[in-house]
Write an enzyme that holds these catalytic residues in place. Structure first.
Site, mmCIF file in Angstrom:
data_model
loop_
_atom_site.group_PDB
_atom_site.id
_atom_site.type_symbol
_atom_site.label_atom_id
_atom_site.label_comp_id
_atom_site.label_asym_id
_atom_site.label_seq_id
_atom_site.Cartn_x
_atom_site.Cartn_y
_atom_site.Cartn_z
ATOM 1 N N LYS A 75 20.123 -23.221 21.209
ATOM 2 C CA LYS A 75 20.179 -21.913 20.546
ATOM 3 C C LYS A 75 19.335 -20.921 21.354
ATOM 4 O O LYS A 75 18.241 -21.256 21.804
ATOM 5 C CB LYS A 75 19.653 -22.049 19.116
ATOM 6 C CG LYS A 75 19.787 -20.779 18.280
ATOM 7 C CD LYS A 75 19.369 -21.031 16.833
ATOM 8 C CE LYS A 75 19.587 -19.808 15.947
ATOM 9 N NZ LYS A 75 19.214 -20.061 14.552
ATOM 10 N N SER A 150 22.632 -18.684 11.027
ATOM 11 C CA SER A 150 22.584 -17.967 12.277
ATOM 12 C C SER A 150 22.888 -18.821 13.512
ATOM 13 O O SER A 150 23.175 -18.267 14.561
ATOM 14 C CB SER A 150 21.197 -17.351 12.437
ATOM 15 O OG SER A 150 20.202 -18.355 12.554
ATOM 16 N N SER A 174 20.249 -21.852 8.315
ATOM 17 C CA SER A 174 20.954 -21.559 9.572
ATOM 18 C C SER A 174 21.407 -22.743 10.422
ATOM 19 O O SER A 174 22.094 -22.546 11.412
ATOM 20 C CB SER A 174 20.101 -20.650 10.435
ATOM 21 O OG SER A 174 20.240 -19.331 9.990
HETATM 22 N N1 GLN Z 1 20.936 -16.481 6.203
HETATM 23 C C1 GLN Z 1 19.516 -16.471 6.044
HETATM 24 C C2 GLN Z 1 18.951 -15.168 6.524
HETATM 25 O O1 GLN Z 1 19.715 -14.345 6.941
HETATM 26 C C3 GLN Z 1 18.893 -17.636 6.760
HETATM 27 C C4 GLN Z 1 18.871 -17.475 8.220
HETATM 28 C C5 GLN Z 1 18.203 -18.611 8.931
HETATM 29 O O2 GLN Z 1 18.122 -19.715 8.411
HETATM 30 N N2 GLN Z 1 17.726 -18.319 10.128
HETATM 31 O O3 GLN Z 1 17.765 -14.937 6.496
#
Ligand code: GLN
Length: 486
Positions: A75, A150, A174
């Site tokens: 990532k 994400s 995410s």
């Molecule tokens: N969807 C969540 C957010 O937008 C979690 C994102 C994540 O786990 N990085 O904060």
């Protein structure tokens, strides 16, 4: 023989039998990334260094670890020495780190080959991979549909069979949510199980790295290397790391699984409900027992998270000021103007929204009402988990309330619509607990995920229970046709 869609375990057998070399494997993976460029799952490829590292594995000619010679994607939030690391943001679009994140370094030290950096929601803020400066990532199962976020680029790269596994990070879902939408397996370990050093921070008390792979077994292989104490991260746990492969086949006939009463599953889409029921039936057949449990404060998870995460992000992202690194605005009047213009130009809308909310929540006069209150509720949620884990081994929920959706169809008018995507995943981050998502069927040709939440440091149990499921079903073997992308 094509390497596409092969698991680590299968590629390991090919490498050991010398039917392919590490260099050939790396080249094939890089070729697949090129072939499926339209997926947009990579921000930067690591062609030269990847080839060089694969070649030295071949020259070395001795296998020291299961990951030796295996191509992986990282990532683009993990710092990688000499390789651009952007967090999918304009503000870091020219950042080349001078060091490598511990989690990635450990994987590379085990002989794996980093083939590229994967696209993601900007600074990991999002659930659909639509906030990246480098554009949306497509779901390999359906063009124009989100891969989840994400860690959407990592999930798509694995689901498309370009790499057998990838790294992700999970602050509120995410790893698990994109794994669910792309039909693969994703594990968020216990907070502190894997070092956060070199992982660009979003919300430091919630962020956790973990693996995305085709199977629970492959996740165990990655976790074996990634886990462990790191002197450079004081929040990493100083406890022994078990061999996560050891107990994978342990029978589950003593297992007690909790179903959370407050997640009113009967309100979900009927297809999501019926996949969930089928998986419950399968586990029952395998000897597990289900009980209903109550976590009275869990319904406060989403608002609690959306107070804490923006607060921490507003503080963490203050370092991006256009002075030390990253994008710097031109033609500025003075220092303040430089900060304002660099940040205004460098951050996207969602990141700015969170910085504004977080700065407000932390400001004098509001700190007690929002941040402090959210931390208190967080403790209550954690206490609820502690209580239920006195009576059950695991908890089971759907990973996401729905399958992948079309680009632009959620959250454009009202961001809260997207925030609710993480209804089932967020609470384990607030409580610091491990959780895994495994594929358990499809609805209208799109994958659905099943989530298992474990007690503190019980990744071994999660991997075991997920592995047993995969030994007794074939959902994890389903592959997208990739017709739209060739
Ligand atoms: N969807 C969540 C957010 O937008 C979690 C994102 C994540 O786990 N990085 O904060």
């Amino acid at each position: 023989m094509s390497i596409q869609f092969k698991s680590i375990t299968e590629l390991r057998a090919m490498l050991d039998a010398k039917s392919i070399s590490a260099s050939e494997l790396t080249q094939e993976s890089l070729q697949l990334a090129k072939k499926y460029k339209e997926l947009n799952c990579f921000v930067t490829m690591n062609e030269e260094l990847g080839a060089k590292n694969a070649n030295s594995i071949d020259l070395d000619n001795k296998t020291t670890s299961k990951l030796s010679g295996i191509p992986l994607a990282q990532k683009d939030l993990f710092c990688t020495e000499g390789l651009r690391t952007t967090c999918s943001s304009k503000i870091l679009s020219n950042f080349i780190p001078p060091y490598t994140a511990t989690a990635v370094k450990k994987l590379e030290d085990a002989g794996s080959i980093t083939v590229g950096k994967t696209n993601m929601d900007e600074f990991a803020m999002g659930s659909s991979n639509e906030t990246s400066f480098f554009g949306n990532v497509h779901n390999p199962w359906k063009k124009g549909y989100v891969p989840g976020g994400s860690s959407g680029g990592s999930a798509a790269a694995v689901a498309a069979g370009i790499v057998p596994a990838a790294t992700g990070t999970d602050t509120g879902g995410s790893i698990r949510q994109p794994a669910a939408h792309c039909g693969i397996t994703g594990l968020k370990p216990t907070y502190g199980r894997i070092s956060r050093w070199g992982m660009i921070a979003f919300a430091s008390s919630l962020d956790q790295a973990g693996p995305l792979a085709r199977t629970a077994e492959d996740c165990a292989i990655l976790l074996n290397e990634m886990a462990g104490h790191d002197l450079k991260d004081t929040t990493s746990l100083d406890v022994t790391v078990p061999d996560y492969l050891e107990d994978l086949d342990k029978p589950i006939n003593q297992l007690k699984i909790g179903i959370i009463k407050e997640f009113n599953l009967s309100e979900l889409d009927s297809e999501v409900q019926s996949r969930f029921q089928d998986s419950k039936d399968l586990y029952e057949k395998l000897g597990a027992e289900f009980v209903e449990v109550s976590l009275p404060n869990i319904s406060a998870s989403v608002p609690t998270y959306y107070s804490i995460a923006p607060a921490e992000c507003s503080s963490n992202l203050s370092r991006f000021d256009g002075v030390r690194f990253g994008h710097r605005a031109e033609n500025t009047q003075d220092l303040n103007d430089l900060y304002i213009k660099s940040r205004s130009e460098g951050f996207g809308d969602e990141v700015k929204r969170r910085i504004l909310i977080g700065t407000y929540a932390l400001s004098a006069g509001y700190y007690d009402a929002y941040y402090k209150k959210a931390q208190q509720v967080r403790r209550l949620i954690k206490n609820d988990f502690d209580t239920v884990f006195e009576t059950v081994d695991l908890l089971m929920t759907p990973t996401s309330p729905n399958t992948a959706f079309a680009f632009g169809s959620k959250g454009t008018q009202n961001p809260v619509e997207l925030y609710l995507e993480d209804l089932f995943t967020i609470s384990s981050n607030l409580a610091g607990l491990p959780a895994i998502s495994i594929p358990h069927g499809q609805i209208n040709s799109l994958p659905v995920g099943l989530q298992l939440i474990g007690n503190f440091l019980r990744e071994d149990k999660l991997l075991n229970v997920a592995h047993i499921f995969q030994k007794n079903s074939d959902f994890h073997l389903a592959q997208p046709t990739m017709e739209d992308f060739s």
